[in-house]
Design a protein around this motif. Sequence first.
Motif, PDB file in Angstrom:
ATOM      1  N   THR A 232       0.447  -0.938  -0.387  1.00 28.10           N
ATOM      2  CA  THR A 232       0.202   0.101   0.075  1.00 28.10           C
ATOM      3  C   THR A 232       0.500   1.112  -0.130  1.00 28.10           C
ATOM      4  O   THR A 232       0.752   2.224   0.146  1.00 28.10           O
TER       5      THR A 232
ATOM      6  N   LEU B 141       0.526   5.487  -1.619  1.00 28.60           N
ATOM      7  CA  LEU B 141      -1.283   5.641  -1.996  1.00 28.60           C
ATOM      8  C   LEU B 141      -2.200   6.297  -0.849  1.00 28.60           C
ATOM      9  O   LEU B 141      -1.421   5.936   0.395  1.00 28.60           O
TER      10      LEU B 141
ATOM     11  N   VAL C 214      -1.814   5.603  -7.453  1.00 28.90           N
ATOM     12  CA  VAL C 214      -2.679   4.208  -8.185  1.00 28.90           C
ATOM     13  C   VAL C 214      -1.357   3.866  -8.854  1.00 28.90           C
ATOM     14  O   VAL C 214      -1.119   2.757  -9.236  1.00 28.90           O
TER      15      VAL C 214
ATOM     16  N   GLN D 130       1.126   2.067  -8.687  1.00 24.42           N
ATOM     17  CA  GLN D 130       2.151   1.091  -8.907  1.00 24.42           C
ATOM     18  C   GLN D 130       2.230   0.289 -10.491  1.00 24.42           C
ATOM     19  O   GLN D 130       2.404  -0.686  -9.715  1.00 24.42           O
TER      20      GLN D 130
ATOM     21  N   ILE E  31      -7.598  -0.383  -2.164  1.00 21.96           N
ATOM     22  CA  ILE E  31      -8.007   1.089  -2.697  1.00 21.96           C
ATOM     23  C   ILE E  31      -9.903   0.583  -2.099  1.00 21.96           C
ATOM     24  O   ILE E  31     -10.646   1.406  -2.123  1.00 21.96           O
TER      25      ILE E  31
END
Length: 426
Positions: A29, A32, A48, A51, A320
């Motif tokens: 994560t 984010l 996002v 990534q 998410i």
Amino acid sequence: MPGWTRRHLLQGGGLALGAGLLPVAAATTTGLPTGGGEPSDSAFWRAVASQYDVTQQVIQLENGNWVMMARPVLADYQRQQARVNAETSFYARRSFGPDAKRVVERVAALIGCGLDEITLTRNATEALLALIGGYNRLRPGDTVIYADLDYDAMQAGMASLRQRRGVEVVRIDLPEPATYQGLIDAYAAALTAHPKTRLLLLTHLTHRTGLILPVAEITAMARARGVDVIVDAAHSIGLVEFTADSLGADFVGYNLHKWIGAPVGVGALYIRRGRVPDIDPSPAEMEPAPDNIRARVHTGTRDLAAMLAVPAAIDFHQSIGTNRIAARLRHLRDRWAEPLRDHPAYEILTPPDPRLTGGLTSFRRRGVVGEAENAAISRQLLEKYGIFTVHRAGVARGACVRVTPALFNQESDTDKLLAALRHMAG
């Protein structure tokens, strides 16, 4: 735990001594934001997108085949692959069992079912064909129903029941344009017209057009008539918020390498508790336990690392959230599809109703229904505008072009698609 074999260990369970899963990357994560995430929150979705290491050769708007692993998922997969490659059968025969069981626990929690109601497969096709071919409550003279928007392999599986089980096979064409009640009415009419129906195939989110069916309502209607339902949830898991129980069906097939973002080669088969005996065991099983769901699919040797990386994919996805992902992809879809809704040159094949539409949507030029012509449109988008899409055939009213954005896509990508389509229309 009776009935377990080495093959069952490789399918996702079993007991053995071992070191356990390699840890998921700490970067799952990282990067984010903790807040935001509204569909048009550009800063959040750029984070996002960072990534993903997506190709720069094209604007990639064909993500329906499978979804790219996010960077931390890929890193975890590579670590798991290195371990499996180094230890081979020393790992598989001694340590894989409890690791696989933990993976199954994560998947069961994801879809909302018990460990005895799920087994892992290589994909949804493998799971669904085991359900269709193994469903043993059919008798000669019964009827089975499927629709034009169902996946080709599943249509073939249903059609094979004519010879294998001696049943009548009926294909229906779903209404276009579709409405929520219109879809329910279409299945109601089919069931009324064929009162000997005993098995119905439903695709939750169709790969051809992106249409989302009101599965729970149709399943309840079918159940009231004594009809069992098999649900193809290959595209819906991770893109629609639901559980196995909320669908209402007793038999479901899933993919984990689409919207969950796991490595290619992992799916799941669900059979509601108490219904396992209604699906024949795989013929490869020597002495199958009557209630053992794992005996319904005989996968053989598989990509262990792909299975072991599933928790990393679930972690990233859940960081998410399905609802946030669904809203974002629908937002990207709406930026190109809805401005063309009333365009004289185009037909948008999914309605604006958010209950029936996700990020995946198909279009066609008005009156252009041939597969070759739609393949040419997709090719023109790629060669002239650098936008990658895919044509789809099999829709009753004609072929189409499918557009499927992913989490790495930005508004500018779908805006370029809209501009290209307007330019192509002249």
